[in-house]
Design a protein around this motif. Structure first.
Motif, PDB file in Angstrom:
ATOM      1  N   ALA A   1       0.834  -1.200   0.000  1.00 49.94           N
ATOM      2  CA  ALA A   1       0.000   0.000   0.000  1.00 49.94           C
ATOM      3  C   ALA A   1       0.871   1.252   0.000  1.00 49.94           C
ATOM      4  CB  ALA A   1      -0.929  -0.007   1.205  1.00 49.94           C
ATOM      5  N   GLN A   2       1.931   1.238   0.803  1.00 48.99           N
ATOM      6  CA  GLN A   2       2.845   2.383   0.823  1.00 48.99           C
ATOM      7  C   GLN A   2       3.478   2.569  -0.547  1.00 48.99           C
ATOM      8  OE1 GLN A   2       5.442   1.055   3.946  1.00 48.99           O
ATOM      9  NE2 GLN A   2       4.405   2.290   5.491  1.00 48.99           N
ATOM     10  N   ASP A   3       3.844   1.451  -1.145  1.00 53.26           N
ATOM     11  CA  ASP A   3       4.483   1.474  -2.457  1.00 53.26           C
ATOM     12  C   ASP A   3       3.575   2.141  -3.481  1.00 53.26           C
ATOM     13  OD1 ASP A   3       6.795   0.237  -4.090  1.00 53.26           O
ATOM     14  OD2 ASP A   3       5.005  -0.324  -5.218  1.00 53.26           O
ATOM     15  N   LEU A   4       2.265   1.929  -3.332  1.00 53.48           N
ATOM     16  CA  LEU A   4       1.311   2.484  -4.292  1.00 53.48           C
ATOM     17  C   LEU A   4       0.888   3.901  -3.915  1.00 53.48           C
ATOM     18  CD1 LEU A   4      -0.668  -0.802  -4.759  1.00 53.48           C
ATOM     19  CD2 LEU A   4       0.650   0.353  -6.524  1.00 53.48           C
ATOM     20  N   GLY A   5       1.590   4.480  -2.946  1.00 58.48           N
ATOM     21  CA  GLY A   5       1.395   5.899  -2.668  1.00 58.48           C
ATOM     22  C   GLY A   5       0.576   6.228  -1.442  1.00 58.48           C
ATOM     23  N   ALA A   6       0.211   5.218  -0.654  1.00 62.59           N
ATOM     24  CA  ALA A   6      -0.617   5.484   0.514  1.00 62.59           C
ATOM     25  C   ALA A   6       0.249   5.888   1.707  1.00 62.59           C
ATOM     26  CB  ALA A   6      -1.454   4.262   0.857  1.00 62.59           C
ATOM     27  N   GLY A   7      -0.036   7.071   2.276  1.00 61.00           N
ATOM     28  CA  GLY A   7       0.629   7.483   3.504  1.00 61.00           C
ATOM     29  C   GLY A   7       0.014   6.740   4.679  1.00 61.00           C
TER      30      GLY A   7
ATOM     31  N   LYS B   1      -7.473   2.179   4.375  1.00 58.10           N
ATOM     32  CA  LYS B   1      -7.738   1.357   3.189  1.00 58.10           C
ATOM     33  C   LYS B   1      -7.260  -0.077   3.330  1.00 58.10           C
ATOM     34  CE  LYS B   1      -8.497   4.862  -0.031  1.00 58.10           C
ATOM     35  NZ  LYS B   1      -9.560   4.730  -0.983  1.00 58.10           N
ATOM     36  N   VAL B   2      -6.358  -0.321   4.252  1.00 54.34           N
ATOM     37  CA  VAL B   2      -5.839  -1.687   4.366  1.00 54.34           C
ATOM     38  C   VAL B   2      -6.052  -2.258   5.764  1.00 54.34           C
ATOM     39  CG1 VAL B   2      -3.795  -3.145   4.162  1.00 54.34           C
ATOM     40  CG2 VAL B   2      -4.146  -1.283   2.548  1.00 54.34           C
TER      41      VAL B   2
ATOM     42  N   PRO C   1     -10.011  -2.327   6.974  1.00 53.13           N
ATOM     43  CA  PRO C   1     -10.801  -3.364   6.279  1.00 53.13           C
ATOM     44  C   PRO C   1     -10.334  -4.779   6.610  1.00 53.13           C
ATOM     45  CG  PRO C   1     -10.076  -1.691   4.720  1.00 53.13           C
ATOM     46  CD  PRO C   1      -9.466  -1.344   6.024  1.00 53.13           C
TER      47      PRO C   1
ATOM     48  N   ARG D   1      -3.893   6.613   5.017  1.00 54.13           N
ATOM     49  CA  ARG D   1      -4.616   5.791   4.055  1.00 54.13           C
ATOM     50  C   ARG D   1      -4.245   4.316   4.137  1.00 54.13           C
ATOM     51  NH1 ARG D   1      -5.253   9.308  -1.298  1.00 54.13           N
ATOM     52  NH2 ARG D   1      -3.205  10.066  -0.662  1.00 54.13           N
TER      53      ARG D   1
END
Ligand code: ATP
Ligand code: MG
Lengths: 303, 366
Positions: A200-206, A213-214, A217, A209
């Protein structure tokens, strides 16, 4: 092999029938029946008629029979405020447990292994002490001249009126049931792989998020079972409310207790209240279960 | 430096040791990665390939040394702020999301309009051959399908740099070849810099502009596939890039080397007189000829059919020689082994890595 394996479930199935199904049926029977007087021809009598008949013809002229009734259920509605109050206090306790327990469980699951075990021990430790004893301990802490007030007295603060309040009851619930929130949360969070968070971090989530988002859920099953494990015992407790709430904060559990063991002895009413409470809890739980899989449905709709 | 493209990533003397371990995972790694370059890290299991990628991606911090992005030091920049996407070795897909939402994750984070997301995700799923699987959950997908979702999830974001950690490891040979071609096409069309990890030397040689051979946390050689294959700097590289015959030899003088009991002409120089060296001869560079005094003679030990060629093991001068030949031979037969001076590669005994610089001119020639 398979057939034999099925038989292994036998003892427990028997146990379930004897100690779960049968009592449930009994509660149902109790809740919907009452003892009513009849004369010897089988005509139902009112209480006055029965009293009159006994006076005229003696005890033997009236016999008591068990009859179907909805009266108890109607009677329960009188106690609706107590039920709502119990639900409200349990809800507050559950919410606070979630707020305290969630970050706790998250960071615990990210600690190094050895630390995780130590913290897990500390969380479980109070549970190995007797429930009554733990609650008594809180009494001595919260009392008018208990430890907290004595301590605050050193600084000329207080004394505060803490025991026998709703706050004390909620505190007791939180203290006793917090581990039941943390442990299921912790166990789902252990299953969240570090690499999933890294992805998730790799895909830009700080961090925010990553969390929304992870982590959240993925921990939904733990949230649902934590809520269940705290809310259910909290809503039906009677020891905590009796010891920390005094006589003034009667909860639904106390009410049931009174019908069976107290001076208001009325098992039929007690059974009816239990039944209503059970239905209420089942309703609440089906809402929590929506939490668990509601997420996927929402995602589906977004597509 | 005029013929060299812009450096996009530079690792400068990067070293790293994991806590509770005393051997370094990476030992003084220096590596330049250029715009649009396809760089492959190649090396045996545990040599530090994943760790190198994790440093570039921001998931590991070097103990010493610097990581530069377009000339700026980014050691302390968190992963989510780097213009890098990763295809993780263990896929790391989101188990709570379906295939579509997995691929759309990065685009949603960067607030791309849903309509555009839909178009890009569908296009990407088409490329990795997973169209029609959008609604499936991750656990309903096979290992190879999951791997392709991971590729799609990273590629869909059009990153400047894509890190791929053995992205085709779970695929069968046919699909693997197709995906190799597909990835190479995407890399060229979208001008992405690829840092690719594999331990399949053939994959490394066919896809890359530059191959970085690593062993035990150290870079052994950096060069074009041709360099790496034809001029391995040491026995490790020679052996790792395809099978090789590696023999002890002595360099008598420039262009004359002694091994297997004979003196041979060769094309290498620059060694000290009588310096002990390693001699490498590729199995496919050796031709089996009738035994004679002109060539090295030996006895055929085994013959194995390998599909394209026969692998023939010949015992010559008490060394086993591996020969790849399209013609078979008879076990027990005495044969001659023929090779030219160009086929003999001489390497220093020491394992000091030699660095062959990647230049654009060279790769365009190739
Ligand atoms: N978190 C960790 N803690 C301690 N040691 C680690 C950790 N991660 C990796 N290592 C060690 O570091 C070395 C390099 O690991 P790395 O994952 O970079 O290897 P690799 O080249 O990617 O191997 P493979 O081809 O098997 O994936 C290995 O010896 C490994 O055991
Ligand atoms: Mg690896």
């Amino acid at each position: 092999m398979n057939k034999n394996a099925k038989w292994a479930a036998g003892p427990y199935l028997l146990w379930m029938v004897v100690f779960v199904i049968v009592p449930l049926i009994l509660i149902g029977v109790f809740a919907f029946t009452t003892e009513a007087p009849f004369d010897l021809e089988g005509n139902r009598l009112t209480e006055e008629e029965a009293a009159l008949l006994i006076e005229e013809q003696g005890e033997d002229a009236v016999e008591n029979k068990t009859v179907f009734t909805l009266n108890h259920l109607f009677e329960v509605s009188e106690y609706l405020p107590v039920l709502l109050k119990s639900a409200w206090l349990a809800l507050i306790a559950t919410a606070i447990c979630l707020i305290i327990g969630y970050p706790m469980a998250y960071f615990m699951s990210r600690f190094r292994r050895e630390w995780q075990q130590v913290i897990q021990m500390l969380i479980m430790l109070p549970m190995w002490m007797n429930f009554l004893l733990r609650t008594y301990a809180w009494m001595t802490l919260l009392e008018k001249n208990g430890w907290i007030n004595r301590f605050l007295g050193l600084f000329d603060i207080g004394p505060f009126n803490m025991i026998n309040t709703q706050g004390a009851v909620v505190l007791g619930m939180i203290y006793n049931y917090l581990p039941f929130m943390i442990l299921p949360l912790y166990s789902v969070m252990l299953k969240i792989e570090n690499t999933t968070i890294e992805a998730a971090q790799d895909l830009g989530a700080g961090s925010v998020r990553v969390f929304t988002k992870v982590v959240i859920p993925l921990s939904m099953p733990g949230i649902a079972s934590g809520i269940t494990m705290v809310f259910v015992p909290a809503v039906s407790t009677f020891i905590i409310s009796r010891m920390l709430g005094g006589g003034t904060n009667m909860l639904i559990g106390d009410l049931i207790d009174l019908q069976f063991l107290g001076n208001a002895y009325n098992p039929n009413l007690g059974a009816a209240i239990s039944l209503v409470l059970m239905v209420f809890i089942i309703l609440c739980m089906s809402i929590t279960n929506q939490l668990d899989n509601g997420d996927e449905e929402m995602e589906g709709k977004m597509l | 430096m005029s013929n060299s493209k812009n450096k996009i990533i530079e690792l400068k003397n990067v070293s790293m040791t994991f806590r509770d371990s005393d051997t370094p995972v990476l030992n003084n790694i220096s590596l330049d990665i250029h715009d649009n370059e396809f760089v492959t890290l190649l090396g045996p299991s545990g040599c530090g390939k994943t760790t190198t990628l994790r440093i570039i991606g921001g998931f590991a911090t070097p103990d010493t040394g610097d990581l530069l992005f377009n000339g700026k030091r980014i050691n302390d920049v968190p992963p989510y702020k780097r213009q890098v996407n990763t295809v993780f070795q263990k896929y790391a897909l989101f188990p709570h999301l379906n295939v579509y939402d997995n691929v759309a994750f990065g685009l949603r984070i960067s607030k791309v309009p849903e309509k555009e997301i839909k178009q890009r995700v569908m296009e990407m799923l088409e490329i990795v051959d997973l169209a029609g699987f959008e609604k499936r959950t991750i656990d309903q997908m096979s290992g190879g399908q999951q791997q392709r979702i991971a590729i799609a999830r990273a590629l869909v974001n059009n990153p400047k740099i894509l890190l791929l950690d053995e992205p085709l490891g779970a695929l069968d040979l046919k699909l693997r070849k197709e995906m190799q071609i597909e990835l190479k096409k995407i890399q060229q069309r979208m001008s992405i810099t690829f840092v690719y990890v594999t331990h399949d030397q053939e994959e490394a040689l066919t896809m890359s502009d530059t191959v970085v051979v690593m062993n035990k946390g150290e870079i052994q050689q950096i060069g074009t596939p041709q360099d790496i294959y034809n001029e391995p700097v040491n026995a490790f590289v020679a052996n790792f890039i395809g099978e090789s015959n590696i023999l002890p030899g002595i360099m008598h003088r420039d262009y004359l080397v002694e091994f297997a009991g004979n003196n041979f002409d060769c094309v290498d120089g620059g060694f000290e007189e009588m310096e002990p060296v390693d001699v490498v001869i590729r199995p496919e560079d050796i031709t089996i000829v009738p035994a004679s005094d002109e060539v090295l003679n030996g006895v055929v030990e085994t013959v194995t059919f390998k599909g394209v060629h026969y692998e023939i093991v010949v015992n010559a001068y008490s060394d086993y020689w591996i020969v790849h030949s399209t013609k078979s031979a008879n076990v027990g037969e005495v044969v001659g082994l023929s090779f030219t001076p160009e086929d003999i590669h001489i390497m220093k005994k020491s394992e000091m890595p030699k660095i062959t610089r990647y230049t654009v001119g060279r790769s365009e020639e190739a």
